[in-house]
Design a protein around this motif. Structure first.
Motif, mmCIF file in Angstrom:
data_model
loop_
_atom_site.group_PDB
_atom_site.id
_atom_site.type_symbol
_atom_site.label_atom_id
_atom_site.label_comp_id
_atom_site.label_asym_id
_atom_site.label_seq_id
_atom_site.Cartn_x
_atom_site.Cartn_y
_atom_site.Cartn_z
ATOM 1 N N ILE A 104 14.338 11.901 4.032
ATOM 2 C CA ILE A 104 13.369 12.144 2.968
ATOM 3 C C ILE A 104 13.744 13.463 2.299
ATOM 4 O O ILE A 104 13.866 14.487 2.973
ATOM 5 N N PRO A 105 13.954 13.457 0.990
ATOM 6 C CA PRO A 105 14.297 14.713 0.306
ATOM 7 C C PRO A 105 13.199 15.758 0.459
ATOM 8 O O PRO A 105 12.019 15.435 0.630
ATOM 9 N N ALA A 106 13.600 16.991 0.393
ATOM 10 C CA ALA A 106 12.629 18.080 0.443
ATOM 11 C C ALA A 106 11.887 18.192 -0.885
ATOM 12 O O ALA A 106 12.339 17.674 -1.913
ATOM 13 N N ASP A 107 10.743 18.826 -0.847
ATOM 14 C CA ASP A 107 9.974 19.149 -2.050
ATOM 15 C C ASP A 107 9.524 17.915 -2.826
ATOM 16 O O ASP A 107 9.547 17.897 -4.059
ATOM 17 N N ILE A 108 9.131 16.858 -2.112
ATOM 18 C CA ILE A 108 8.516 15.708 -2.773
ATOM 19 C C ILE A 108 7.157 15.459 -2.119
ATOM 20 O O ILE A 108 6.845 16.027 -1.072
ATOM 21 N N ALA A 109 6.359 14.630 -2.735
ATOM 22 C CA ALA A 109 5.043 14.302 -2.179
ATOM 23 C C ALA A 109 5.225 13.420 -0.950
ATOM 24 O O ALA A 109 5.901 12.386 -1.018
ATOM 25 N N VAL A 110 4.658 13.815 0.171
ATOM 26 C CA VAL A 110 4.749 13.047 1.411
ATOM 27 C C VAL A 110 3.342 12.763 1.921
ATOM 28 O O VAL A 110 2.521 13.682 2.046
ATOM 29 N N PHE A 111 3.074 11.500 2.181
ATOM 30 C CA PHE A 111 1.769 11.097 2.699
ATOM 31 C C PHE A 111 1.936 10.644 4.145
ATOM 32 O O PHE A 111 2.841 9.856 4.461
ATOM 33 N N ASP A 112 1.063 11.141 5.007
ATOM 34 C CA ASP A 112 1.098 10.767 6.415
ATOM 35 C C ASP A 112 0.398 9.417 6.571
ATOM 36 O O ASP A 112 -0.797 9.287 6.304
ATOM 37 N N GLY A 113 1.154 8.425 7.005
ATOM 38 C CA GLY A 113 0.606 7.084 7.164
ATOM 39 C C GLY A 113 0.298 6.721 8.600
ATOM 40 O O GLY A 113 0.130 5.530 8.911
ATOM 41 N N THR A 114 0.210 7.699 9.475
ATOM 42 C CA THR A 114 -0.046 7.415 10.885
ATOM 43 C C THR A 114 -1.328 6.592 11.045
ATOM 44 O O THR A 114 -2.391 6.947 10.516
ATOM 45 N N GLY A 115 -1.220 5.466 11.719
ATOM 46 C CA GLY A 115 -2.357 4.590 11.935
ATOM 47 C C GLY A 115 -2.670 3.702 10.744
ATOM 48 O O GLY A 115 -3.630 2.925 10.798
ATOM 49 N N LYS A 116 -1.873 3.798 9.689
ATOM 50 C CA LYS A 116 -2.098 3.018 8.483
ATOM 51 C C LYS A 116 -0.952 2.024 8.280
ATOM 52 O O LYS A 116 -0.013 1.972 9.076
ATOM 53 N N PHE A 117 -1.036 1.258 7.204
ATOM 54 C CA PHE A 117 -0.058 0.205 6.943
ATOM 55 C C PHE A 117 0.390 0.263 5.481
ATOM 56 O O PHE A 117 -0.394 0.635 4.604
ATOM 57 N N VAL A 118 1.633 -0.137 5.264
ATOM 58 C CA VAL A 118 2.186 -0.191 3.909
ATOM 59 C C VAL A 118 2.689 -1.599 3.633
ATOM 60 O O VAL A 118 3.366 -2.207 4.482
ATOM 61 N N THR A 119 2.364 -2.115 2.459
ATOM 62 C CA THR A 119 2.866 -3.425 2.019
ATOM 63 C C THR A 119 3.347 -3.310 0.580
ATOM 64 O O THR A 119 3.014 -2.345 -0.129
ATOM 65 N N PRO A 120 4.106 -4.310 0.122
ATOM 66 C CA PRO A 120 4.327 -4.385 -1.322
ATOM 67 C C PRO A 120 2.987 -4.611 -2.028
ATOM 68 O O PRO A 120 1.992 -4.985 -1.396
ATOM 69 N N GLY A 121 2.960 -4.390 -3.329
ATOM 70 C CA GLY A 121 1.769 -4.724 -4.089
ATOM 71 C C GLY A 121 1.443 -6.200 -3.934
ATOM 72 O O GLY A 121 2.332 -7.053 -3.876
ATOM 73 N N ILE A 122 0.161 -6.513 -3.844
ATOM 74 C CA ILE A 122 -0.271 -7.904 -3.682
ATOM 75 C C ILE A 122 -0.190 -8.599 -5.048
ATOM 76 O O ILE A 122 -0.542 -8.015 -6.083
ATOM 77 N N ILE A 123 0.266 -9.851 -5.047
ATOM 78 C CA ILE A 123 0.479 -10.612 -6.280
ATOM 79 C C ILE A 123 -0.356 -11.878 -6.233
ATOM 80 O O ILE A 123 -0.288 -12.635 -5.259
ATOM 81 N N ASP A 124 -1.124 -12.111 -7.275
ATOM 82 C CA ASP A 124 -1.903 -13.345 -7.376
ATOM 83 C C ASP A 124 -1.229 -14.271 -8.378
ATOM 84 O O ASP A 124 -1.153 -13.965 -9.564
ATOM 85 N N ILE A 125 -0.765 -15.399 -7.901
ATOM 86 C CA ILE A 125 -0.053 -16.356 -8.737
ATOM 87 C C ILE A 125 -0.986 -17.177 -9.613
ATOM 88 O O ILE A 125 -0.547 -17.793 -10.590
ATOM 89 N N HIS A 126 -2.276 -17.196 -9.302
ATOM 90 C CA HIS A 126 -3.206 -18.053 -10.054
ATOM 91 C C HIS A 126 -4.492 -17.304 -10.322
ATOM 92 O O HIS A 126 -5.387 -17.215 -9.485
ATOM 93 N N SER A 127 -4.583 -16.770 -11.545
ATOM 94 C CA SER A 127 -5.781 -16.036 -11.952
ATOM 95 C C SER A 127 -6.164 -16.435 -13.368
ATOM 96 O O SER A 127 -5.324 -16.895 -14.148
ATOM 97 N N HIS A 128 -7.447 -16.247 -13.675
ATOM 98 C CA HIS A 128 -7.941 -16.447 -15.037
ATOM 99 C C HIS A 128 -8.626 -15.182 -15.556
ATOM 100 O O HIS A 128 -9.391 -15.251 -16.522
#
Length: 476
Positions: A104-128
């Motif tokens: 991880i490069p220095a001097d960038i925004a870092v968020f501690d995700g301990t105990g959390k989860f990361v996913t891609p953005g959720i996509i809805d194929i069928h919406s109105h």
């Protein structure tokens, strides 16, 4: 049996679609007398505008900064799971995804995700959303052009109201970063769909997903025959549905052949869309419930020379999982909707699990302004229904149902849908297990821009419509 003149047209299109259909579908040819146009320079102008893109996306990513999420459990959207993982993105793109030793490069925004989860953005194929926005009143009912059984000339994007409060609620509550807006299912051919980035915009074009192909909404079964049969028009039966569909496709094939042979033909917006389908540039999304009808539609697609990318709702897809796998057709389904009309009577909660077991493509969709806010929970319901049968599907695979698989069926999988270097930084940080009813998005990034932060009231987007109307005494 296909009449002789139709057979000639069909044979012609087989020869021309691979080569001669490289022509622009929107430019007309021939003299003014042949096309019915009064001025030849009008035709040139139309061709020039089409080459620049019609209603082209003006989307520009919101400003973002280089960011790393570390210590979280990462689901990459392709079936992978990384414990104590790192997701690093910069310049709007995913740069690196890996284990705790990922640099991880220095001097960038870092968020501690301990105990959390990361996913891609959720996509809805069928919406109105936007076409049937909130509040749900007749004045906002713009999703069904129910004036003819086939309306391929209409585009869903021309009805979208960007101020629909549903967009921001889907972002904040469901982690939705992209969604496909479809016409309704009153018609056999309902028109073009459009894919949006779920960002605030004053215009539809500011939300339009750059580079995403159009979809084409079709419908089979009860809806078209009910709508038009009640008016004493064809179709009024399922055999009428197929007959009208086939005849419309044959007309489009004739149109394509006439264009390819250099004949002067009058521009036809509906046939342009159908030719785009035949060329593979526009993806077919077919509303269909019963297994037998899905099989018939796949045969019709082979007859006409197009491909169904996904059956939507598809409550009986589990009966033909092998056929769907063999034809590379996704099933965009609910977790547990069934029984609200006859063609949905055989819907079962194990639909997704059986499809997965058959090796077929599964997508969980919403078709609803509320369900779009909890596609993660809907996916868990489908997973648990399978587990009760002894079909054990991993959490990482289930996340794929609402990320990469949706992107694949929408033709945007090369750009988004998974956490892979070079793809759009569409990322959700969840405050817990994303498949739990107790979890919700904590932060959502779209193209690397932080668009929602549950911990920062200033990053909770609100539609203009929700801000209220001027009160008495206010400037009018």
């Amino acid at each position: 049996m296909i009449p002789e003149f139709r057979l000639r047209a069909r044979t012609g299109v087989l020869a021309t679609l691979a080569s001669a259909l490289a022509l622009t579908a929107c430019a007309t040819t021939g003299s003014a007398g042949e096309t019915g146009s009064a001025r030849s320079d009008d035709k040139t102008f139309a061709a020039r505008i089409e080459s620049e893109g019609v209603f082209a996306s003006t989307y520009k990513a919101y400003p973002g900064i280089a960011t790393a999420l570390k210590g979280a459990t990462v689901f990459d959207g392709r079936g992978g799971r990384i414990e104590n993982g790192v997701v690093f993105f910069s310049g709007g793109k995913i740069v690196a995804v890996g284990g705790p030793d990922t640099p991880i490069p220095a001097d960038i925004a870092v968020f501690d995700g301990t105990g959390k989860f990361v996913t891609p953005g959720i996509i809805d194929i069928h919406s109105h959303l936007g076409d049937y926005p909130s509040p749900g009143v007749d004045a906002h009912s713009d999703g069904n052009e129910a004036t003819s059984p086939t309306t391929p000339e209409v585009w869903a994007e021309h009805s979208i109201w960007p101020q629909d409060p549903g967009f921001t609620r889907a972002l904040a509550n469901g982690g939705i970063t992209a969604l496909q807006i479809l016409p309704g299912s009153a018609n056999l051919m309902g028109g073009r769909s459009v894919t949006l980035k779920n960002v605030p915009g004053r215009t539809m074009q500011q939300m339009k997903f750059p580079g995403a192909p159009h979809g084409f909404k079709m419908a089979c079964g009860e809806n078209p025959k009910r709508v038009y049969g009640s008016r004493g028009r064809m179709p009024s039966t399922r055999m009428g549905n197929l007959a009208v569909n086939r005849d419309t496709w044959f007309d489009a094939i004739d149109y394509a052949n006439d264009q390819a042979s250099g004949k002067g033909v009058k521009r036809d917006l509906g046939k342009e869309t159908l030719v785009g389908v035949l060329k593979g540039e526009i993806l077919v999304h077919n509303h269909c419930y019963r297994a037998d009808e899905m099989a018939l539609v796949m045969d019709m697609a082979k007859e006409m020379g197009y491909k169904v990318t996904a059956f939507h709702h598809a409550v009986e897809a589990y009966k033909i999982g092998d056929l769907l796998r063999a034809n590379d057709v996704c099933s965009a389904i609910w977790a547990d909707w069934y029984g609200f009309k006859m063609e949905s009577y055989d819907g079962i909660m194990e639909n997704a699990a059986y499809l997965h077991q058959a090796g077929a493509c599964v997508v969980i969709h919403s078709d609803d302004q509320d369900d779009i806010q909890r596609l993660n929970q809907e996916a868990r319901k489908a997973q648990k229904a399978g587990l009760r049968l002894g079909i054990d599907i991993s959490d990482a695979t289930v996340i794929q149902w609402i990320t990469f698989n949706a992107a694949k069926a929408m033709g945007i999988e090369a750009m988004t849908g998974s956490l892979e270097p070079g793809k759009m930084a569409d990322v959700v940080l969840w405050n817990g297990d994303p498949l739990s009813v107790y979890s919700r998005p904590e932060k959502v990034w779209i193209d690397g821009a932080l668009m929602f932060d549950a911990l920062d009231p200033k990053r909770r987007p609100v539609s203009d419509f929700e801000l209220g109307q001027p009160g008495e005494g206010d400037v009018k």
